[in-house]
Design a protein around this motif. Structure first.
Motif, PDB file in Angstrom:
ATOM      1  N   LEU A  79       0.805  -1.262  -0.005  1.00  0.00           N
ATOM      2  CA  LEU A  79       0.097   0.142   0.095  1.00  0.00           C
ATOM      3  C   LEU A  79       0.669   1.382  -0.247  1.00  0.00           C
ATOM      4  O   LEU A  79       0.539   2.068  -0.630  1.00  0.00           O
ATOM      5  CB  LEU A  79      -0.948   0.030   1.248  1.00  0.00           C
ATOM      6  CG  LEU A  79      -2.380  -0.902   1.161  1.00  0.00           C
ATOM      7  CD1 LEU A  79      -2.712  -0.910   2.478  1.00  0.00           C
ATOM      8  CD2 LEU A  79      -3.118  -0.483  -0.050  1.00  0.00           C
ATOM      9  N   ILE A  80       2.070   1.265   0.815  1.00  0.00           N
ATOM     10  CA  ILE A  80       2.759   2.410   0.968  1.00  0.00           C
ATOM     11  C   ILE A  80       3.563   2.724  -0.388  1.00  0.00           C
ATOM     12  O   ILE A  80       3.564   3.711  -0.982  1.00  0.00           O
ATOM     13  CB  ILE A  80       3.674   2.380   2.088  1.00  0.00           C
ATOM     14  CG1 ILE A  80       3.047   2.080   3.493  1.00  0.00           C
ATOM     15  CG2 ILE A  80       4.825   3.320   2.038  1.00  0.00           C
ATOM     16  CD1 ILE A  80       2.172   3.517   3.712  1.00  0.00           C
ATOM     17  N   GLU A  81       4.075   1.483  -0.938  1.00  0.00           N
ATOM     18  CA  GLU A  81       4.758   1.652  -2.291  1.00  0.00           C
ATOM     19  C   GLU A  81       3.820   2.210  -3.273  1.00  0.00           C
ATOM     20  O   GLU A  81       4.198   3.155  -4.085  1.00  0.00           O
ATOM     21  CB  GLU A  81       5.146   0.217  -2.674  1.00  0.00           C
ATOM     22  CG  GLU A  81       6.098  -0.056  -3.739  1.00  0.00           C
ATOM     23  CD  GLU A  81       6.656  -1.369  -3.885  1.00  0.00           C
ATOM     24  OE1 GLU A  81       6.394  -1.837  -5.220  1.00  0.00           O
ATOM     25  OE2 GLU A  81       7.444  -1.893  -2.968  1.00  0.00           O
ATOM     26  N   ALA A  82       2.464   1.598  -3.212  1.00  0.00           N
ATOM     27  CA  ALA A  82       1.632   2.248  -4.319  1.00  0.00           C
ATOM     28  C   ALA A  82       1.166   3.654  -4.343  1.00  0.00           C
ATOM     29  O   ALA A  82       1.064   4.467  -4.983  1.00  0.00           O
ATOM     30  CB  ALA A  82       0.458   1.302  -4.288  1.00  0.00           C
ATOM     31  N   GLU A  83       1.306   4.189  -2.909  1.00  0.00           N
ATOM     32  CA  GLU A  83       0.843   5.527  -2.569  1.00  0.00           C
ATOM     33  C   GLU A  83       2.014   6.432  -3.002  1.00  0.00           C
ATOM     34  O   GLU A  83       1.909   7.381  -3.364  1.00  0.00           O
ATOM     35  CB  GLU A  83       0.686   5.689  -1.116  1.00  0.00           C
ATOM     36  CG  GLU A  83      -0.364   6.834  -0.957  1.00  0.00           C
ATOM     37  CD  GLU A  83      -0.941   6.651   0.756  1.00  0.00           C
ATOM     38  OE1 GLU A  83      -0.173   7.433   1.406  1.00  0.00           O
ATOM     39  OE2 GLU A  83      -1.663   5.931   0.794  1.00  0.00           O
ATOM     40  N   LEU A  84       3.447   5.805  -2.905  1.00  0.00           N
ATOM     41  CA  LEU A  84       4.435   6.765  -3.011  1.00  0.00           C
ATOM     42  C   LEU A  84       5.014   6.669  -4.561  1.00  0.00           C
ATOM     43  O   LEU A  84       5.730   7.537  -4.845  1.00  0.00           O
ATOM     44  CB  LEU A  84       5.691   6.093  -2.109  1.00  0.00           C
ATOM     45  CG  LEU A  84       5.432   6.394  -0.511  1.00  0.00           C
ATOM     46  CD1 LEU A  84       6.518   5.942   0.391  1.00  0.00           C
ATOM     47  CD2 LEU A  84       5.120   7.871  -0.231  1.00  0.00           C
ATOM     48  N   ALA A  85       4.458   5.569  -5.406  1.00  0.00           N
ATOM     49  CA  ALA A  85       4.975   5.572  -6.574  1.00  0.00           C
ATOM     50  C   ALA A  85       4.500   6.713  -7.466  1.00  0.00           C
ATOM     51  O   ALA A  85       3.254   7.353  -7.273  1.00  0.00           O
ATOM     52  CB  ALA A  85       4.202   4.338  -7.234  1.00  0.00           C
ATOM     53  N   PRO A  86       5.341   7.233  -8.319  1.00  0.00           N
ATOM     54  CA  PRO A  86       4.950   8.572  -9.034  1.00  0.00           C
ATOM     55  C   PRO A  86       3.759   8.225  -9.938  1.00  0.00           C
ATOM     56  O   PRO A  86       3.776   7.039 -10.509  1.00  0.00           O
ATOM     57  CB  PRO A  86       6.200   8.668  -9.867  1.00  0.00           C
ATOM     58  CG  PRO A  86       7.063   7.566  -9.856  1.00  0.00           C
ATOM     59  CD  PRO A  86       6.536   6.690  -8.544  1.00  0.00           C
ATOM     60  N   ALA A  87       2.757   9.310 -10.314  1.00  0.00           N
ATOM     61  CA  ALA A  87       1.748   8.966 -11.043  1.00  0.00           C
ATOM     62  C   ALA A  87       2.342   8.644 -12.544  1.00  0.00           C
ATOM     63  O   ALA A  87       3.236   9.238 -13.066  1.00  0.00           O
ATOM     64  CB  ALA A  87       0.816  10.077 -11.058  1.00  0.00           C
ATOM     65  N   PRO A  88       1.445   7.723 -13.151  1.00  0.00           N
ATOM     66  CA  PRO A  88       2.056   7.363 -14.446  1.00  0.00           C
ATOM     67  C   PRO A  88       1.895   8.498 -15.442  1.00  0.00           C
ATOM     68  O   PRO A  88       0.974   9.261 -15.191  1.00  0.00           O
ATOM     69  CB  PRO A  88       0.907   6.362 -15.013  1.00  0.00           C
ATOM     70  CG  PRO A  88       0.051   6.180 -14.109  1.00  0.00           C
ATOM     71  CD  PRO A  88       0.589   6.838 -12.766  1.00  0.00           C
ATOM     72  N   VAL A  89       2.858   8.756 -16.266  1.00  0.00           N
ATOM     73  CA  VAL A  89       2.848  10.156 -17.288  1.00  0.00           C
ATOM     74  C   VAL A  89       2.141   9.502 -18.356  1.00  0.00           C
ATOM     75  O   VAL A  89       2.673   8.588 -19.014  1.00  0.00           O
ATOM     76  CB  VAL A  89       4.514  10.488 -17.415  1.00  0.00           C
ATOM     77  CG1 VAL A  89       4.084  11.677 -18.753  1.00  0.00           C
ATOM     78  CG2 VAL A  89       5.063  10.841 -16.040  1.00  0.00           C
ATOM     79  N   VAL A  90       1.281  10.231 -18.628  1.00  0.00           N
ATOM     80  CA  VAL A  90       0.253   9.911 -19.867  1.00  0.00           C
ATOM     81  C   VAL A  90       0.919  10.748 -20.815  1.00  0.00           C
ATOM     82  O   VAL A  90       0.886  12.219 -20.919  1.00  0.00           O
ATOM     83  CB  VAL A  90      -1.108  10.442 -19.739  1.00  0.00           C
ATOM     84  CG1 VAL A  90      -1.939  10.016 -20.992  1.00  0.00           C
ATOM     85  CG2 VAL A  90      -1.710   9.636 -18.584  1.00  0.00           C
TER      86      VAL A  90
END
Length: 105
Positions: A79-90
């Motif tokens: 959960l923490i990793e998913a929250e800290l992951a940068p948002a994918p660049v579209v």
């Protein structure tokens, strides 16, 4: 046998009621879990009635609890990793190059 709420509330006020509080919270969590079956509840009653727990039961419980804690830790880290992951660049869609042509004529 029903437990009176005032009796439990009074017992939880005692300075040495830490284990009681931990057991009440664990029992509440277990009762909310649909996997906590009537068979398991019956086992809990019998364990509470026992004067001593058998060493193999304790060893197995410690091993299973360690695996449970690991699964909780892994879920938390995911959960923490998913929250800290940068948002994918579209990426913007590629536009064709346009050439301006001037016609003389």
């Amino acid at each position: 046998m029903k437990v009176a709420t005032p009796e439990v509330l009074l017992a939880l006020r005692a300075p040495n009621a830490g284990w009681l509080a931990a057991l009440v919270c664990a029992l509440d969590e277990a009762q909310r879990d649909p996997d906590f079956s009537a068979t398991q509840r019956d086992l809990v009653h019998r364990l509470l009635d026992a004067e001593r727990l058998a060493p193999p039961v304790l060893a197995a419980a410690h091993e299973r609890l360690a695996r449970f804690e690991d699964s909780l830790r892994d879920a938390y880290e995911d959960l923490i990793e998913a929250e800290l992951a940068p948002a994918p660049v579209v990426a913007e869609p590629k536009r064709p190059k346009l050439t301006l042509c001037v016609a003389n004529g």
